[in-house]
Design a protein around this motif. Structure first.
Motif, short mmCIF file in Angstrom:
data_model
loop_
_atom_site.label_atom_id
_atom_site.label_comp_id
_atom_site.label_asym_id
_atom_site.label_seq_id
_atom_site.Cartn_x
_atom_site.Cartn_y
_atom_site.Cartn_z
N PRO A 205 -3.94 15.75 -1.57
CA PRO A 205 -3.15 15.06 -2.59
C PRO A 205 -2.58 13.73 -2.09
N VAL A 206 -2.66 12.73 -2.94
CA VAL A 206 -2.11 11.41 -2.66
C VAL A 206 -1.20 11.03 -3.82
N GLU A 207 0.06 10.80 -3.53
CA GLU A 207 1.01 10.39 -4.56
C GLU A 207 0.80 8.91 -4.89
N ALA B 157 -2.96 14.30 6.05
CA ALA B 157 -1.56 13.87 6.06
C ALA B 157 -1.08 13.55 4.65
N ALA B 158 0.19 13.80 4.40
CA ALA B 158 0.78 13.45 3.11
C ALA B 158 0.80 11.93 2.98
N THR B 159 0.30 11.42 1.84
CA THR B 159 0.13 9.97 1.66
C THR B 159 0.74 9.54 0.34
N ARG B 160 1.34 8.37 0.36
CA ARG B 160 1.95 7.81 -0.86
C ARG B 160 1.51 6.37 -1.01
N VAL B 161 1.01 6.03 -2.21
CA VAL B 161 0.60 4.68 -2.54
C VAL B 161 1.46 4.20 -3.69
N VAL C 230 -7.64 5.80 -5.26
CA VAL C 230 -6.72 6.84 -4.82
C VAL C 230 -7.27 8.22 -5.17
N GLU C 231 -7.83 8.35 -6.37
CA GLU C 231 -8.39 9.65 -6.80
C GLU C 231 -9.55 10.07 -5.90
N ALA C 232 -10.42 9.10 -5.53
CA ALA C 232 -11.54 9.43 -4.65
C ALA C 232 -11.06 9.83 -3.26
N THR C 233 -10.02 9.16 -2.78
CA THR C 233 -9.48 9.51 -1.47
C THR C 233 -8.81 10.87 -1.48
N ALA C 234 -8.12 11.19 -2.59
CA ALA C 234 -7.44 12.49 -2.69
C ALA C 234 -8.43 13.64 -2.61
#
Length: 412
Positions: free
Chosen positions: A293-295, A329-333, A284-288
């Motif tokens: 930002p990725v929640e 796009a706003a993303t949430r995992v 997730v950190e690498a994608t952010a």
């Protein structure tokens, strides 16, 4: 445009997608028949001076079979060609003006052109060539018996009929090429989907090989060292541990022989330990850093290695889709453990939701997708006995929700 189903020929253009195209041959044949029938009678009687009874018979034989040509153009040709030649011979019995066309009047030429077009749309090259040669031979042969000067006008049937045959043949072959290309594209797409599915299954098999091999190795080591770790083991218990170790070692060898062929000798990266739930945070950190930002809502639950690996791959593919199709796009995992379900056991819920890409964003890396990523997700989830729900959202985003069993299950 040849079309035969269960031994029965179908009408011309019967495979067209639009209804008006399928009805077009019938409409043209009907209009030609209705228009040529009375016109032929009038012209043959008034202009050429042929008797009314004979003119009517020739008109029917030359115009009515055009309706038959929609389904059986070659049979219609036999009738119309014979009628045209018979009409030319009948005109030799009357005295008509030199300005009039002979051996084939204009009405016969018009009907014959429509017939040749139908032949070109249905028959093969060899048949079309034979039809044209028969037409030319009859036209030239009748020319030797011409009551008046025989010039280029007398060969109109041969020339225009040949053009109609050529045009119909070109259209038919073009349609056949397009149909075969469409069939090949359909087959290729199905093969690509099947190949993707097989590749994903092979990849899953390699990963499960690593997971299962690890557990089997632990069983073997524990069984082999039990007599050294546990004091005063009875002889029968020691023999039981020895048997367990031998069985585990044999099973491990069989599994490696069966699944080891799936490994690519050049894919050295797959020899490292497989990722699980703890590595999702790094993913997730690498994608952010790439899309913004990725929640992330982590989960510290203990899950089997196969389940953890599947969760990691699902999140990995979902975030890859965000990068390709909705950058920015706003993303949430979210990872969470749900309450026990009817079939028993807790479930690990993996949820990845992204909104629509922002308006002033860069163009997506891919405009369309093949859906192969979702195929791999569904196959991976199915193998471990979970469920997957994926689809677009009303606002233009996308949602992927997977529920994975927290215990080992047999694949369906």
């Amino acid at each position: 445009m040849t079309s035969v189903e269960e031994g029965r020929p179908r009408p011309l253009l019967a495979r067209a997608s639009r209804r008006w195209v399928r009805l077009l041959p019938w409409a043209v044949a009907f209009v030609l028949s209705v228009a040529l029938l009375p016109t032929t009678i009038v012209v043959l009687t008034a202009d050429y001076g042929l008797g009314g009874g004979l003119a009517s018979a020739l008109a029917v034989a030359q115009a009515a079979p055009l309706l038959l040509a929609v389904v059986h153009p070659l049979r219609a040709w036999y009738v119309i060609f014979t009628a045209d030649v018979a009409g030319a011979l009948a005109l030799l019995t009357v005295d008509f003006e030199a300005r009039l066309l002979w051996p084939f009047p204009p009405m016969g030429i018009v009907g014959y052109i429509g017939l040749c077009l139908a032949l070109g749309l249905r028959e093969r090259r060899r048949t079309l060539l034979l039809v044209w040669l028969a037409t030319a031979a009859a036209n030239v042969g009748l020319g030797f018996a011409a009551p008046h000067a025989f010039g280029a006008k007398g060969l109109l049937l041969t020339i225009l009929g040949g053009v109609a045959l050529l045009l119909g043949g070109v259209l038919r072959e073009r349609h056949e090429v397009q149909r075969r290309l469409a069939e090949q594209e359909t087959i290729s797409e199905a093969e690509r989907g099947r190949r993707t599915l097989l590749e994903e299954r092979a990849r899953i098999a390699r990963e499960l090989h690593d997971v299962v091999a690890h557990h089997m190795s632990v069983i073997t080591v524990q069984a082999d060292t039990a007599e050294y770790r546990l004091a005063a083991l009875p002889p029968d218990v020691r023999e039981e541990f020895t048997s367990i170790a031998a069985t585990a070692r044999e099973s491990l060898g069989e599994m490696r022989r069966l699944l080891g062929v799936l490994r690519n000798e050049e894919a050295h990266g797959e020899l490292v330990p497989q990722p699980g739930l703890p590595q999702i945070a790094q993913l997730v950190e690498a994608t952010a850093r790439t899309v913004g930002p990725v929640e992330f809502s982590p989960c510290d639950a203990e899950v089997p290695e196969a389940v953890g690996l599947s969760a990691y791959r699902i999140v990995q593919e979902a975030l890859s889709n965000v990068v390709r199709h909705a950058p920015g796009a706003a993303t949430r995992v979210s990872l969470s453990v749900s309450a026990p379900v009817a079939d028993g056991g807790d479930r690990l819920t993996v949820l990845v939701v992204n909104g629509p890409p922002p308006k002033p964003s860069a163009a997506p890396l891919e405009v369309g997708g093949t859906g192969h990523g979702l195929v791999g997700m569904r196959e991976r989830v199915r193998i471990i006995g979970g469920t997957l729900d994926a689809g677009p959202l009303p606002d233009g985003g996308f949602r992927i929700a997977a529920r994975l069993p927290m215990t080992e299950t047999d694949s369906p």
